[in-house]
Design a protein around this motif. Structure first.
Motif, PDB file in Angstrom:
ATOM      1  N   GLU A  25       0.837  -1.206   0.000  1.00 29.71           N
ATOM      2  CA  GLU A  25       0.000   0.000   0.000  1.00 29.71           C
ATOM      3  C   GLU A  25       0.873   1.257   0.000  1.00 29.71           C
ATOM      4  O   GLU A  25       0.597   2.211  -0.747  1.00 29.71           O
ATOM      5  N   PHE A  26       1.941   1.277   0.800  1.00 31.61           N
ATOM      6  CA  PHE A  26       2.815   2.445   0.793  1.00 31.61           C
ATOM      7  C   PHE A  26       3.559   2.576  -0.528  1.00 31.61           C
ATOM      8  O   PHE A  26       3.760   3.690  -1.019  1.00 31.61           O
ATOM      9  N   ALA A  27       3.954   1.475  -1.142  1.00 32.95           N
ATOM     10  CA  ALA A  27       4.599   1.540  -2.454  1.00 32.95           C
ATOM     11  C   ALA A  27       3.636   2.152  -3.474  1.00 32.95           C
ATOM     12  O   ALA A  27       4.049   2.970  -4.310  1.00 32.95           O
ATOM     13  N   ASP A  28       2.363   1.777  -3.397  1.00 28.46           N
ATOM     14  CA  ASP A  28       1.359   2.357  -4.301  1.00 28.46           C
ATOM     15  C   ASP A  28       1.196   3.859  -4.065  1.00 28.46           C
ATOM     16  O   ASP A  28       1.085   4.632  -5.023  1.00 28.46           O
ATOM     17  N   PHE A  29       1.171   4.285  -2.800  1.00 26.90           N
ATOM     18  CA  PHE A  29       1.076   5.718  -2.504  1.00 26.90           C
ATOM     19  C   PHE A  29       2.275   6.466  -3.078  1.00 26.90           C
ATOM     20  O   PHE A  29       2.133   7.536  -3.668  1.00 26.90           O
ATOM     21  N   LEU A  30       3.456   5.917  -2.886  1.00 31.12           N
ATOM     22  CA  LEU A  30       4.674   6.571  -3.372  1.00 31.12           C
ATOM     23  C   LEU A  30       4.697   6.676  -4.897  1.00 31.12           C
ATOM     24  O   LEU A  30       5.273   7.625  -5.444  1.00 31.12           O
ATOM     25  N   ALA A  31       4.073   5.733  -5.591  1.00 31.26           N
ATOM     26  CA  ALA A  31       4.074   5.714  -7.054  1.00 31.26           C
ATOM     27  C   ALA A  31       2.919   6.502  -7.668  1.00 31.26           C
ATOM     28  O   ALA A  31       2.934   6.790  -8.862  1.00 31.26           O
ATOM     29  N   SER A  32       1.941   6.888  -6.868  1.00 28.24           N
ATOM     30  CA  SER A  32       0.726   7.523  -7.377  1.00 28.24           C
ATOM     31  C   SER A  32       0.941   8.992  -7.743  1.00 28.24           C
ATOM     32  O   SER A  32       1.664   9.712  -7.063  1.00 28.24           O
ATOM     33  N   ASP A  33       0.252   9.418  -8.787  1.00 26.04           N
ATOM     34  CA  ASP A  33       0.256  10.839  -9.156  1.00 26.04           C
ATOM     35  C   ASP A  33      -0.731  11.636  -8.315  1.00 26.04           C
ATOM     36  O   ASP A  33      -0.623  12.856  -8.229  1.00 26.04           O
ATOM     37  N   LEU A  34      -1.710  10.974  -7.713  1.00 23.63           N
ATOM     38  CA  LEU A  34      -2.723  11.657  -6.914  1.00 23.63           C
ATOM     39  C   LEU A  34      -2.339  11.782  -5.443  1.00 23.63           C
ATOM     40  O   LEU A  34      -2.829  12.679  -4.758  1.00 23.63           O
ATOM     41  N   ASP A  35      -1.505  10.883  -4.965  1.00 24.01           N
ATOM     42  CA  ASP A  35      -1.166  10.834  -3.546  1.00 24.01           C
ATOM     43  C   ASP A  35       0.214  11.429  -3.313  1.00 24.01           C
ATOM     44  O   ASP A  35       1.085  11.377  -4.184  1.00 24.01           O
ATOM     45  N   TYR A  36       0.408  11.973  -2.127  1.00 23.93           N
ATOM     46  CA  TYR A  36       1.754  12.341  -1.724  1.00 23.93           C
ATOM     47  C   TYR A  36       1.979  11.896  -0.287  1.00 23.93           C
ATOM     48  O   TYR A  36       1.055  11.833   0.515  1.00 23.93           O
ATOM     49  N   VAL A  37       3.231  11.543  -0.039  1.00 23.40           N
ATOM     50  CA  VAL A  37       3.661  11.067   1.270  1.00 23.40           C
ATOM     51  C   VAL A  37       4.726  12.027   1.773  1.00 23.40           C
ATOM     52  O   VAL A  37       5.717  12.265   1.096  1.00 23.40           O
ATOM     53  N   LEU A  38       4.482  12.591   2.955  1.00 30.58           N
ATOM     54  CA  LEU A  38       5.501  13.400   3.626  1.00 30.58           C
ATOM     55  C   LEU A  38       5.898  12.655   4.894  1.00 30.58           C
ATOM     56  O   LEU A  38       5.059  12.008   5.523  1.00 30.58           O
ATOM     57  N   HIS A  39       7.168  12.743   5.247  1.00 27.45           N
ATOM     58  CA  HIS A  39       7.613  12.017   6.433  1.00 27.45           C
ATOM     59  C   HIS A  39       8.820  12.704   7.039  1.00 27.45           C
ATOM     60  O   HIS A  39       9.502  13.511   6.406  1.00 27.45           O
ATOM     61  N   GLY A  40       9.045  12.375   8.278  1.00 25.42           N
ATOM     62  CA  GLY A  40      10.247  12.733   9.010  1.00 25.42           C
ATOM     63  C   GLY A  40      10.739  11.458   9.655  1.00 25.42           C
ATOM     64  O   GLY A  40      10.201  10.384   9.391  1.00 25.42           O
ATOM     65  N   PRO A  41      11.729  11.543  10.521  1.00 24.38           N
ATOM     66  CA  PRO A  41      12.242  10.322  11.146  1.00 24.38           C
ATOM     67  C   PRO A  41      11.184   9.588  11.980  1.00 24.38           C
ATOM     68  O   PRO A  41      11.230   8.371  12.104  1.00 24.38           O
ATOM     69  N   ASP A  42      10.218  10.328  12.532  1.00 20.78           N
ATOM     70  CA  ASP A  42       9.225   9.707  13.410  1.00 20.78           C
ATOM     71  C   ASP A  42       7.795  10.147  13.095  1.00 20.78           C
ATOM     72  O   ASP A  42       6.900   9.980  13.904  1.00 20.78           O
ATOM     73  N   THR A  43       7.581  10.703  11.899  1.00 17.65           N
ATOM     74  CA  THR A  43       6.245  11.143  11.490  1.00 17.65           C
ATOM     75  C   THR A  43       5.994  10.757  10.043  1.00 17.65           C
ATOM     76  O   THR A  43       6.942  10.603   9.257  1.00 17.65           O
ATOM     77  N   LEU A  44       4.730  10.619   9.709  1.00 15.65           N
ATOM     78  CA  LEU A  44       4.374  10.440   8.309  1.00 15.65           C
ATOM     79  C   LEU A  44       2.943  10.879   8.092  1.00 15.65           C
ATOM     80  O   LEU A  44       2.136  10.896   9.022  1.00 15.65           O
ATOM     81  N   GLY A  45       2.673  11.267   6.864  1.00 13.12           N
ATOM     82  CA  GLY A  45       1.331  11.641   6.465  1.00 13.12           C
ATOM     83  C   GLY A  45       1.135  11.322   4.997  1.00 13.12           C
ATOM     84  O   GLY A  45       2.075  11.401   4.216  1.00 13.12           O
ATOM     85  N   VAL A  46      -0.091  10.931   4.647  1.00  8.92           N
ATOM     86  CA  VAL A  46      -0.439  10.626   3.264  1.00  8.92           C
ATOM     87  C   VAL A  46      -1.712  11.386   2.928  1.00  8.92           C
ATOM     88  O   VAL A  46      -2.690  11.337   3.681  1.00  8.92           O
ATOM     89  N   VAL A  47      -1.686  12.088   1.811  1.00 13.59           N
ATOM     90  CA  VAL A  47      -2.831  12.867   1.343  1.00 13.59           C
ATOM     91  C   VAL A  47      -3.069  12.539  -0.122  1.00 13.59           C
ATOM     92  O   VAL A  47      -2.121  12.359  -0.896  1.00 13.59           O
ATOM     93  N   ARG A  48      -4.337  12.504  -0.488  1.00 15.63           N
ATOM     94  CA  ARG A  48      -4.742  12.337  -1.890  1.00 15.63           C
ATOM     95  C   ARG A  48      -5.411  13.637  -2.324  1.00 15.63           C
ATOM     96  O   ARG A  48      -6.306  14.134  -1.639  1.00 15.63           O
ATOM     97  N   VAL A  49      -4.990  14.175  -3.463  1.00 14.55           N
ATOM     98  CA  VAL A  49      -5.598  15.382  -4.015  1.00 14.55           C
ATOM     99  C   VAL A  49      -6.213  15.043  -5.365  1.00 14.55           C
ATOM    100  O   VAL A  49      -5.530  14.535  -6.255  1.00 14.55           O
ATOM    101  N   VAL A  50      -7.508  15.299  -5.473  1.00 18.24           N
ATOM    102  CA  VAL A  50      -8.234  15.112  -6.722  1.00 18.24           C
ATOM    103  C   VAL A  50      -8.978  16.418  -6.979  1.00 18.24           C
ATOM    104  O   VAL A  50      -9.820  16.825  -6.173  1.00 18.24           O
ATOM    105  N   GLY A  51      -8.647  17.062  -8.082  1.00 23.99           N
ATOM    106  CA  GLY A  51      -9.246  18.366  -8.371  1.00 23.99           C
ATOM    107  C   GLY A  51      -8.870  19.355  -7.282  1.00 23.99           C
ATOM    108  O   GLY A  51      -7.704  19.520  -6.958  1.00 23.99           O
TER     109      GLY A  51
END
Length: 141
Positions: A25-51
């Motif tokens: 699932e994380f590999a799919d998020f990283l490869a997606s044009d709609l999703d972005y993954v931001l992270h730090g050493p101890d944090t992460l967030g995933v957002v999907r933007v459509v329109g």
């Protein structure tokens, strides 16, 4: 950060809650044009933007690093990136019993717009999800 490390961090964050997400699932998020993954050493967030709408799919802070403002900092980064991608609103779903997350979202301008009964499975029971939204002003520039 690799999909394996993101999945491991997510598993630590959600060990007592909803099913943690897999490496695939994380590999799919990283490869997606709609999703972005931001992270730090101890944090992460995933957002999907459509329109012009963004959906916060997950945000977490490693349990050993919680309580130091890292979640708020990550949320602010996620919001700024959504705005940069043209989103004018961000939506999310949060477990109704997650007091810390509800406090963070409320303090950063999210308001409840709906409720999904029995959305999350916890142990032998079910927990409602609250649907929340925040308007995102257009960025200048």
């Amino acid at each position: 950060m690799t999909a394996q490390r993101l999945a491991a961090l997510h598993a630590r964050c959600f060990s007592d809650g909803p099913r943690p997400w897999s490496v695939t699932e994380f590999a799919d998020f990283l490869a997606s044009d709609l999703d972005y993954v931001l992270h730090g050493p101890d944090t992460l967030g995933v957002v999907r933007v459509v329109g012009d709408e963004a959906e916060l799919l997950t945000i977490c802070v490693d349990p050993g690093a919680q309580g130091a403002g890292r979640g708020r900092a990550m949320l602010n980064r996620l919001i700024a990136e959504a705005q940069a991608r043209g989103a004018t609103a961000m939506f999310l779903e949060v477990a109704a019993d997650n007091a810390a997350a509800l406090a963070l979202y409320s303090a950063t301008g999210f308001v409840q717009t709906g409720r999904r009964a029995g959305y999350y499975r916890r142990g032998g029971g079910m927990v409602d999800a609250l649907v929340m939204v925040r308007a995102l002003p257009l960025q200048q520039g």
